[in-house]
Each structure stands twice: as structure tokens, then as C-alpha cells.
Design a protein around this motif. Structure first.
Motif, short mmCIF file in Angstrom:
data_model
loop_
_atom_site.label_atom_id
_atom_site.label_comp_id
_atom_site.label_asym_id
_atom_site.label_seq_id
_atom_site.Cartn_x
_atom_site.Cartn_y
_atom_site.Cartn_z
N LEU A 179 1.25 6.45 20.39
CA LEU A 179 2.59 6.41 19.80
C LEU A 179 3.48 5.38 20.50
CD1 LEU A 179 3.55 10.13 19.05
CD2 LEU A 179 2.94 8.32 17.43
N ARG A 180 3.45 5.34 21.81
CA ARG A 180 4.34 4.40 22.50
C ARG A 180 3.93 2.96 22.22
NH1 ARG A 180 1.97 6.69 27.55
NH2 ARG A 180 0.56 5.16 28.49
N LYS A 181 2.63 2.70 22.08
CA LYS A 181 2.20 1.34 21.75
C LYS A 181 2.53 1.00 20.30
CE LYS A 181 -1.47 1.21 25.23
NZ LYS A 181 -2.91 1.09 25.52
N LEU A 182 2.45 1.98 19.42
CA LEU A 182 2.81 1.75 18.03
C LEU A 182 4.30 1.45 17.91
CD1 LEU A 182 1.86 1.79 15.06
CD2 LEU A 182 2.42 4.23 15.01
N TYR A 183 5.13 2.17 18.65
CA TYR A 183 6.57 1.92 18.65
C TYR A 183 6.86 0.48 19.11
CZ TYR A 183 8.39 6.68 17.86
OH TYR A 183 8.75 7.88 17.31
N ALA A 184 6.18 0.05 20.17
CA ALA A 184 6.42 -1.29 20.70
C ALA A 184 5.98 -2.36 19.71
CB ALA A 184 5.67 -1.46 22.02
N LEU A 185 4.83 -2.16 19.08
CA LEU A 185 4.33 -3.12 18.10
C LEU A 185 5.29 -3.28 16.93
CD1 LEU A 185 2.06 -4.94 16.95
CD2 LEU A 185 1.08 -2.87 15.92
N LEU A 186 5.76 -2.16 16.40
CA LEU A 186 6.66 -2.22 15.26
C LEU A 186 7.99 -2.86 15.62
CD1 LEU A 186 6.00 1.26 13.60
CD2 LEU A 186 5.15 -0.97 12.90
N ALA A 187 8.45 -2.67 16.85
CA ALA A 187 9.70 -3.30 17.28
C ALA A 187 9.58 -4.81 17.23
CB ALA A 187 10.05 -2.83 18.69
N VAL A 188 8.46 -5.35 17.72
CA VAL A 188 8.27 -6.80 17.73
C VAL A 188 8.17 -7.33 16.30
CG1 VAL A 188 6.75 -8.67 18.46
CG2 VAL A 188 7.17 -6.74 19.98
N VAL A 189 7.43 -6.63 15.45
CA VAL A 189 7.27 -7.08 14.07
C VAL A 189 8.62 -7.07 13.34
CG1 VAL A 189 6.20 -6.54 11.84
CG2 VAL A 189 4.87 -6.36 13.95
N VAL A 190 9.39 -6.01 13.53
CA VAL A 190 10.71 -5.93 12.89
C VAL A 190 11.60 -7.06 13.35
CG1 VAL A 190 12.83 -4.57 12.82
CG2 VAL A 190 10.65 -3.48 12.38
N MET A 191 11.56 -7.40 14.63
CA MET A 191 12.38 -8.49 15.15
C MET A 191 12.07 -9.80 14.43
SD MET A 191 12.75 -9.83 19.09
CE MET A 191 11.06 -10.43 19.14
N VAL A 231 13.48 0.09 16.63
CA VAL A 231 13.40 -0.84 15.51
C VAL A 231 14.75 -1.50 15.24
CG1 VAL A 231 13.04 -0.98 13.01
CG2 VAL A 231 11.42 0.27 14.44
N ALA A 232 15.81 -0.68 15.24
CA ALA A 232 17.13 -1.20 14.91
C ALA A 232 17.69 -2.12 15.98
CB ALA A 232 18.10 -0.05 14.64
N LEU A 233 17.32 -1.92 17.24
CA LEU A 233 17.73 -2.85 18.28
C LEU A 233 16.99 -4.18 18.15
CD1 LEU A 233 18.03 -0.66 21.51
CD2 LEU A 233 19.86 -1.89 20.34
N ALA A 234 15.74 -4.11 17.69
CA ALA A 234 14.99 -5.35 17.49
C ALA A 234 15.54 -6.17 16.33
CB ALA A 234 13.51 -5.02 17.24
N ALA A 235 16.05 -5.50 15.30
CA ALA A 235 16.51 -6.20 14.10
C ALA A 235 17.68 -7.15 14.36
CB ALA A 235 16.87 -5.19 13.01
N PRO A 236 18.76 -6.71 15.03
CA PRO A 236 19.85 -7.66 15.28
C PRO A 236 19.44 -8.81 16.21
CG PRO A 236 20.30 -5.55 16.36
CD PRO A 236 19.13 -5.35 15.46
N VAL A 237 18.50 -8.55 17.12
CA VAL A 237 17.99 -9.64 17.95
C VAL A 237 17.31 -10.68 17.05
CG1 VAL A 237 16.34 -10.28 19.76
CG2 VAL A 237 17.73 -8.20 19.99
N GLY A 238 16.51 -10.18 16.09
CA GLY A 238 15.86 -11.09 15.15
C GLY A 238 16.85 -11.88 14.32
N LEU A 239 17.92 -11.21 13.87
CA LEU A 239 18.94 -11.91 13.09
C LEU A 239 19.66 -12.96 13.93
CD1 LEU A 239 20.42 -9.00 10.98
CD2 LEU A 239 19.50 -11.13 10.06
N ALA A 240 19.94 -12.63 15.18
CA ALA A 240 20.61 -13.59 16.06
C ALA A 240 19.74 -14.83 16.28
CB ALA A 240 20.95 -12.92 17.39
N LEU A 241 18.43 -14.63 16.40
CA LEU A 241 17.52 -15.76 16.57
C LEU A 241 17.30 -16.51 15.27
CD1 LEU A 241 14.80 -14.08 18.85
CD2 LEU A 241 16.60 -15.68 19.56
#
Length: 443
Positions: free
Chosen positions: A241-253, A374-384
Motif C-alpha cells: 500500500l505505501r509503495k502504491l501510494y507513492a507511485l500514484l503520487a508521482v503519476v498524478v504530479m 495525490v492532491a499535494l502532488a497535483a499542485p506541484v505538477g501544475l506549478a511545474l
């Protein structure tokens, strides 16, 4: 009639934990349709406001700013929302959030009708609604397992995923039609009306709350901290689960900016307007509905395989959306539609996996942790994405996001711990807890 899932005597060790009773269908479907109408209204509002920003400014930066403000409060406050969902009445949390959101929309409508609207008003509104959603969403998703018996849970999740398609199908065409015949202020009033329709079933029907172990309280904020840590440990103790959470965060970003910037792709590359946006979003929504119904009918057991296949294909179709020349807009529509279809093919089994792995009394916190990551990764992605979009152009940005995101998703197959989540679910015959363990062999 199938016997509803009966909880074990110890509520702290069960997953669903509550028998929904013999009349669960009336309660579930009433709340389902009420929330469907409310979601359609909210999605239509989002379409109208984003198109207003797109048409008024034509700026990647302005759209990215709106996206960041719509995601950041949601990310930061979701842990609190998850704790509240596990401690207090989930039904009243949903009612309160929906009511405050409707009142905020009334204020925005008044600004539009008076001609005093400024773009910063839109930014403030999306910020507040995002904060309210951080309270509403954990309560809503954690309530699902208490509304239906265990055997119906995978189908209920699939139907919930279909709601994403339903609101996309209805929102874009309704939004385009509304702003073509009404002032934007009156078009936004539809959101207030549908919010009321979503609140009414919640006022009529109750939603069972899981029992909590009696503990000595040490203050509100100390309790919030302790409860959040408990939810965090429920995820961290399972390596997959923790690795799945990390993977999805990067993909969402990487890929999340596409959902905000697609209007600019249509406007700047294909030369389209609101009707073209509505066509593309509407067909993608129809594909999401079909995918949700497919998942509900099949009720897949090998969840991780569906998650990896669905998300990777969705990303590759995202890249394909920007490949056609401006004269071949129909191919872009087809690729975007397939991207929406495969997104639900991956997302619905992911929701089922989490709901059937995490005990119900921890679901609000554990699911809100996923939301936060996921939601923390999203604004980082938008900023980039804003400077990268200026460098590559909107078309190049979409191709980069899709190809990179798809390759990252496929990396999940290299993780033995993530793959073992699939094996665990395949061996179960109903909701079953994945036992926390520092060793993958004990899962």
C-alpha cells in the motif's frame, strides 16, 4: 435474498463493521441519485468557471493558478477531514459541507449578476470549495461500506465511478448550453439547485457510524494528531500500500495538469470553443460511465492488474490526444474518450482494493491520506506545468505528460509488494484485511 455481511463482535477488527439492514437499497439509491445530481451541478459550475478564465485570459498560468487553488486546500485539509469522518456523523459532515458550498456559490452569483466579478473572486471561491470538499469527500467515501452489504461493495464502487462519467457527460454540454442562453450568474444558479437535491436524501435517511473504542481524550488537536497517525500506520504497515501510494503520487504530479489545461489545447491548437470542449468532455464522460458499469458487472478480483493496465493506457491515450494536426480534431476526441474509459478501468478497482483492505473505522483517515498524497502532488505538477508549457507549447506539454505518466505507471509491475496486493485479493472471498507486517511474506 443474499444475507448481508454480519460484522464480527469486535468492531475495531472488522472492515465494514455494520449491517446495512434489510432496507438498504432504498437508502443507498436515494443518496446515490441525490449525490449524482449534486455532482453534476458542481461539475457544470467548474466547466463554466474554467471556460470563463480560459476565454477571458487565454493564459496557462491563470488556469494553473486556479487549479492549484482548487487542489491545495483539499490536500492540506484532507487528513483533518478523514479524522472528522471517523469521529463524527458522516451524514452531517456531508450536509454541512454541501450547504456551505451552496451559500458560497450564491455570493459568487451575486457578483456576476452585479457586474463586479474579478478573477480573484473566482480564485477565492475555488479555494473555499476545495476546503469544503476535503471535509465532504472522506465522509462520503467512508460511508459507502455502511450503506451496502459486503457482496455489493465492488458494484457500488463501480457505480460510484460511473458518477464521474455521468457528471462529465452532463456537465460539459449543460455548461456550454447554459452559458449560450443565460448570463453566467444565472447559469451558476443550477449548482445551488442541484446541491439542495443532494442534501434532501441525507436529511431523510441516516447513515450508520462505526463504533469507536472508548479512550481517554486529551484535547481536540491532540486527538486529531493521534487519529491521523493511526490511519497513517494502517497504510504504512502494508508495504504494497505505501509503495502504491507513492507511485500514484508521482503519476498524478505528471498528468494531473492535463485535466485543467485541456481547454487551452482545444482553443489554441485545434481552434475550438466551448462546444468543442463540451463534445470532447461529454464523450469521455460517456466512456467513463461504460467503464464503471463494466467494472460493476465484472467485479474484478485481480485489482492491481486492472489498476496498472487502466492507468497506463489512460496516460498513453492522453499523449495521443495532442498528436493529431488541427484538422483532425476527431482523432483527438477519440483519444481523449479512450483515456477517460481506461482511467475508470484503473480507478474503480483501486477504490475497491482500498475499501476492502482497510478496516472501516480507519477508512476515513487512510483514504484521506491517499487524497492528501495525490492532491499535494497535483499542485506541484501544475506549478511545474506552467513554465514547461511556455517552453514546449500546449501540444508538446500534453505529449510529454502522457508518455511520461504511462511509463511511470508500468514501473508498478516491478514492485513485488504491489503485485502481492493482487495475490492477496485474488485469494479472498470477501472483504478481508491485509495483515500489517514488516515482511512481505506474511501478507
Amino acid at each position: 435474498m443474499t444475507t448481508p455481511f454480519q460484522p464480527a463482535p469486535d468492531a475495531e477488527s472488522t472492515l465494514t463493521g455494520i449491517d446495512p439492514g434489510p432496507h438498504w437499497k432504498l437508502r443507498y439509491w436515494s443518496i446515490f441519485f441525490g449525490q449524482a445530481l449534486s455532482l453534476i451541478g458542481s461539475a457544470m459550475t467548474q466547466f463554466v468557471l474554467l471556460w470563463w478564465i480560459t476565454d477571458t485570459t487565454g493564459s496557462v498560468s491563470m488556469l494553473a493558478t486556479a487549479g492549484i487553488l482548487a487542489l491545495l486546500p483539499y490536500a492540506l485539509l484532507s487528513p483533518i477531514g478523514g479524522v472528522l469522518a471517523d469521529r463524527y456523523s458522516r451524514r452531517w459532515l456531508m450536509v454541512t459541507a454541501d450547504t456551505l458550498g451552496a451559500l458560497c456559490m450564491v455570493a459568487l452569483i451575486a457578483l456576476f449578476l452585479s457586474g463586479r466579478i474579478e478573477i480573484w473572486h473566482i480564485f477565492v471561491m475555488v479555494f473555499i470549495r476545495s476546503a469544503l470538499q476535503a471535509i465532504q469527500y472522506p465522509a462520503a467515501i467512508a460511508s459507502l461500506a455502511n450503506l451496502v452489504p459486503a457482496h455489493f461493495l465492488p458494484r457500488a464502487v463501480g457505480l460510484n465511478q460511473s458518477l464521474t462519467g455521468i457528471m462529465t457527460v452532463a456537465a460539459a454540454p449543460l455548461g456550454a448550453f447554459a452559458i449560450s442562453i443565460l448570463p453566467i450568474g444565472w447559469a451558476l444558479s443550477i449548482d445551488v439547485f442541484t446541491a439542495v437535491l443532494g442534501i434532501i436524501p441525507l436529511l431523510i435517511f441516516s447513515i450508520a457510524q462505526p463504533k469507536r473504542a472508548q479512550r481517554r481524550e486529551h484535547g481536540f488537536f491532540d486527538t486529531l494528531r493521534r487519529d491521523f497517525v493511526e490511519g497513517f500506520r494502517a497504510v504504512w504497515s502494508v508495504p504494497g500500500l505505501r509503495k502504491l501510494y507513492a507511485l500514484l503520487a508521482v503519476v498524478v504530479m505528471v498528468v494531473m495538469p492535463s485535466f485543467t489545461l485541456v481547454m487551452l489545447l482545444i482553443r489554441n491548437h485545434f481552434g475550438g470553443g466551448a462546444p468543442e470542449v463540451a463534445l470532447m468532455e461529454g464523450l469521455a464522460g460517456a466512456a467513463m460511465i461504460l467503464a464503471g458499469l463494466l467494472v460493476a458487472a465484472v467485479a474484478p478480483k485481480r485489482h492491481i492488474r486492472w489498476v496498472i493496465a487502466g492507468f497506463s493506457l489512460s496516460c498513453f491515450m492522453l499523449a495521443a490526444t495532442a498528436l493529431p494536426n488541427p484538422d483532425w480534431f476527431v482523432l483527438a476526441v477519440l483519444a481523449w474518450t479512450l483515456s477517460g474509459f481506461f482511467y475508470i478501468i484503473g480507478n474503480a478497482p483501486l477504490s475497491t482494493l482500498l475499501l476492502s483492505t482497510i478496516p472501516n473505522q480507519l477508512q476515513g483517515r487512510a483514504l484521506s491520506l491517499m487524497t492528501t498524497v495525490v492532491a499535494l502532488a497535483a499542485p506541484v505538477g501544475l506549478a511545474l506545468a506552467a513554465p514547461l508549457g511556455e517552453l514546449l507549447g500546449i501540444r508538446g506539454l500534453f505529449i510529454f505528460m502522457g508518455l511520461t505518466g504511462g511509463c511511470l505507471v508500468l514501473l508498478g509491475l516491478l514492485s513485488k509488494d504491489i503485485r502481492r496486493l493482487d495475490v492477496t485479493r485474488a485469494r479472498s472471498h470477501g472483504p478481508k484485511r491485509v495483515e500489517p507486517s514488516p515482511s512481505a511474506d506474511r501478507q
